[in-house]
Design an enzyme around this catalytic site. Structure first.
Site: not given
Length: 163
Positions: A88, A95, A120
Site C-alpha cells: 500500500v 485511502h 503480515n
C-alpha cells in the site's frame, strides 16, 4: 510448566510437511513478485508446502484467507499457517490509512479468532523506493519476514500443543 513453554529465540521445532497459504494482493505486480519470492524461499527452506491465492488489493486479503481456511478445513487438508502479502503506497487521500489499518486489523482478528499462525507482509510505504527496499530479498525482505513470522507462530503453536 513455565519452563516447558519457554523456547529459545531461534526455535527449531520441526515444521517440515506443514501446509501454508499465501494470499497476495497483485496491485503492484513487480513489487509483489519480490515479496512473494522472499516468502516462498523461507517456506521452502523450512520444508513447508504452500498454495498461492491472488486478490486485487490489500483489503481483499482477509476475506480470501477466511474463504480459503474454510475450504481447506472442509476438504480435510487444513492450512497450518498463513502469509499475507501486499503493498500500500501513500497517496493524496485517506485511502492509504483506511486500507493499511483495516487490512491489518482484519488480519489480526482472523489470526486470533481462528488460532492460525499468520505473518503480515502487507507493506505500507510513502514511496515506490521504500516499497522496493522492503520488498527485495536482497534488502529488507519483508516477504521473507512475513513467512518467518508465520513459521515462528506455527512452531510456538506446535510446541505449546505438546506442553
Amino acid at each position: 510448566m513455565a519452563d516447558a513453554r519457554r523456547a529459545p529465540l531461534k526455535d527449531r521445532t520441526d515444521v517440515s510437511g506443514a501446509r501454508a497459504l499465501i494470499v497476495e494482493a497483485r496491485f503492484y505486480d513487480d513489487i509483489q513478485d519480490a515479496l512473494l519470492e522472499g516468502a516462498v524461499a523461507e517456506l521452502s527452506a523450512a520444508g513447508v508446502s504452500y498454495d498461492v491465492v491472488t486478490v486485487p488489493g490489500a483489503l481483499e486479503i482477509p476475506a480470501a484467507i477466511a474463504i480459503a481456511l474454510d475450504a481447506a478445513e472442509r476438504s480435510g487438508k487444513p492450512y497450518d499457517a498463513v502469509v499475507a502479502l501486499g503493498c500500500v503506497v501513500r497517496g493524496d487521500t485517506i485511502h492509504f490509512e483506511i486500507v493499511s489499518m483495516e487490512s491489518s486489523r482484519a488480519l489480526m482478528d482472523l489470526s486470533v479468532q481462528r488460532r492460525v499462525p499468520l505473518g503480515n507482509g502487507i507493506i505500507t510505504v510513502n514511496t515506490d523506493a521504500q516499497a522496493w527496499a522492503r520488498a527485495r530479498a536482497s534488502e529488507l525482505n519483508k516477504g521473507g519476514d512475513a513467512a518467518r513470522a508465520a513459521l515462528t507462530m506455527l512452531r510456538i503453536k506446535r510446541r505449546l500443543a505438546k506442553a
